[in-house]
Scaffold this active site. Structure first.
Site, short mmCIF file in Angstrom:
data_model
loop_
_atom_site.label_atom_id
_atom_site.label_comp_id
_atom_site.label_asym_id
_atom_site.label_seq_id
_atom_site.Cartn_x
_atom_site.Cartn_y
_atom_site.Cartn_z
N TYR A 137 -21.83 56.88 50.46
CA TYR A 137 -21.45 58.21 49.97
C TYR A 137 -22.02 58.40 48.57
O TYR A 137 -21.63 57.70 47.62
CB TYR A 137 -19.93 58.35 49.95
CG TYR A 137 -19.41 59.76 50.07
CD1 TYR A 137 -20.22 60.87 49.84
CD2 TYR A 137 -18.08 59.99 50.42
CE1 TYR A 137 -19.73 62.16 49.97
CE2 TYR A 137 -17.58 61.28 50.55
CZ TYR A 137 -18.40 62.36 50.33
OH TYR A 137 -17.90 63.64 50.44
N LYS A 163 -24.52 59.99 52.77
CA LYS A 163 -23.79 61.25 52.77
C LYS A 163 -23.85 61.84 51.36
O LYS A 163 -23.46 61.18 50.40
CB LYS A 163 -22.33 61.01 53.19
CG LYS A 163 -21.50 62.28 53.26
CD LYS A 163 -20.08 61.96 53.73
CE LYS A 163 -19.25 63.23 53.80
NZ LYS A 163 -17.85 62.95 54.19
#
Length: 307
Positions: A137, A163
């Site tokens: 992330y 992400k």
């Protein structure tokens, strides 16, 4: 190594219901995931941002992911949220591997920032503790350069995707292009809040997957958007954006933490006993609850009309 094959559908980030005693409500969680599974998500991400990862103990995360894996029973991938202090994330990775999770979403380290070398070593230490695939992330205090992402993809085979929660489209474009040059199968996700509002831009730079918190609140609306997105119907996308998603963004932006609080409140408005959010998040005010219910009702009506 296990691969992550997401179905052609919105990605589901479940809320975490709490009972009156403040503990995880397994029965309510089972019902919540079962209902959304019937709507056909492409994958399930339990104990992540929408699921109040920040407020869960390692034991509670294990409980949440276990329920998700049991209910899902292999129908779609289950990607568990991990992150925070290095000791905690290593413990969680080892513990959650036994729950039936198919992979991990690695959230930022706790509080501190670091150099690109430090961030690389953080990810390397975590992925060395598991054979399962890991999605990194990119957000908050874990901001990666394109060079570091290329290094992650090159040197760590089980880092399978990234992400983006930063929102720098130019940087995201560079990351996608350079990462795909070394890993043609790399996965890229739009992880911005209420991602549907920015997904057209992300799709244009090669980021096809996105988090849909709305799927956890009102899957009919999320599915209507996703179908229009997949079918290339801008008139439907724009109508849903103008009449549902952008007003929801404006409501979300009135109060810190509402990205999670509104989704949980939406489940309560629809008759599910899921409890309140944990501090420091706060539940929506009566005025905001009324506005949320109006938005959900209108979004449903628009989705039905457009169908």
């Amino acid at each position: 190594m296990t691969t992550l094959n997401f179905a052609d559908a919105p990605l589901f980030f479940p809320i975490t219901p709490f009972g009156q005693d403040g503990t995880v409500d397994r029965e309510a969680l089972t019902e919540h995931i079962s209902r959304r599974l019937e709507a056909g998500p492409g994958g399930i991400f339990p104990a992540c941002g929408t699921g109040e990862f920040h407020a869960l103990s390692p034991a509670e995360s294990r409980e949440v992911v276990t329920v998700a894996a049991e209910v899902t029973s292999g129908a779609v991938p289950v990607v568990a949220g991990v992150g925070g202090s290095l000791g905690q994330v290593l413990e969680s990775v080892r513990d959650l591997t036994a729950t039936g999770a198919d992979g991990f979403l690695l959230l930022p380290p706790y509080l501190v920032g670091g150099t690109q070398e430090g961030l690389f070593q953080y990810v390397k230490t975590v992925v060395s503790a598991t054979e399962l695939p890991v999605i990194v992330y990119h957000r908050a205090n874990a901001r990666f350069t394109a060079e570091t992402v290329v290094r992650l993809m090159t040197e760590l085979p089980n880092v399978v995707g990234l992400k983006d929660g930063v929102g720098d489209v130019a940087l995201a474009q560079e990351i996608v292009l350079r990462a795909l040059s070394v890993r043609a199968d790399a996965l890229f996700f739009n992880g911005l809040l209420t991602a549907e509002a920015s997904q057209a831009a992300y799709a244009a730079i090669g980021v096809p997957l996105y988090s849909s918190a709305v799927f956890a609140a009102q899957p009919e609306i999320a599915l209507a958007f996703y179908r229009a997105y997949q079918d290339g119907r801008p008139e439907v996308i724009n109508r849903l954006l103008e009449e549902f998603y952008l007003p929801l963004v404006r409501l979300r932006d009135t109060t810190p933490g509402y990205a999670v609080s509104l989704i949980k409140a939406a489940n309560r408005l629809r008759g599910q006993t899921v409890g309140s959010v944990r501090p420091p998040l706060v539940d929506p005010s009566p005025e905001h609850l009324q506005r949320l219910e109006q938005l959900l009702d209108h979004g449903l009506a628009v989705a039905a009309e457009l169908a």
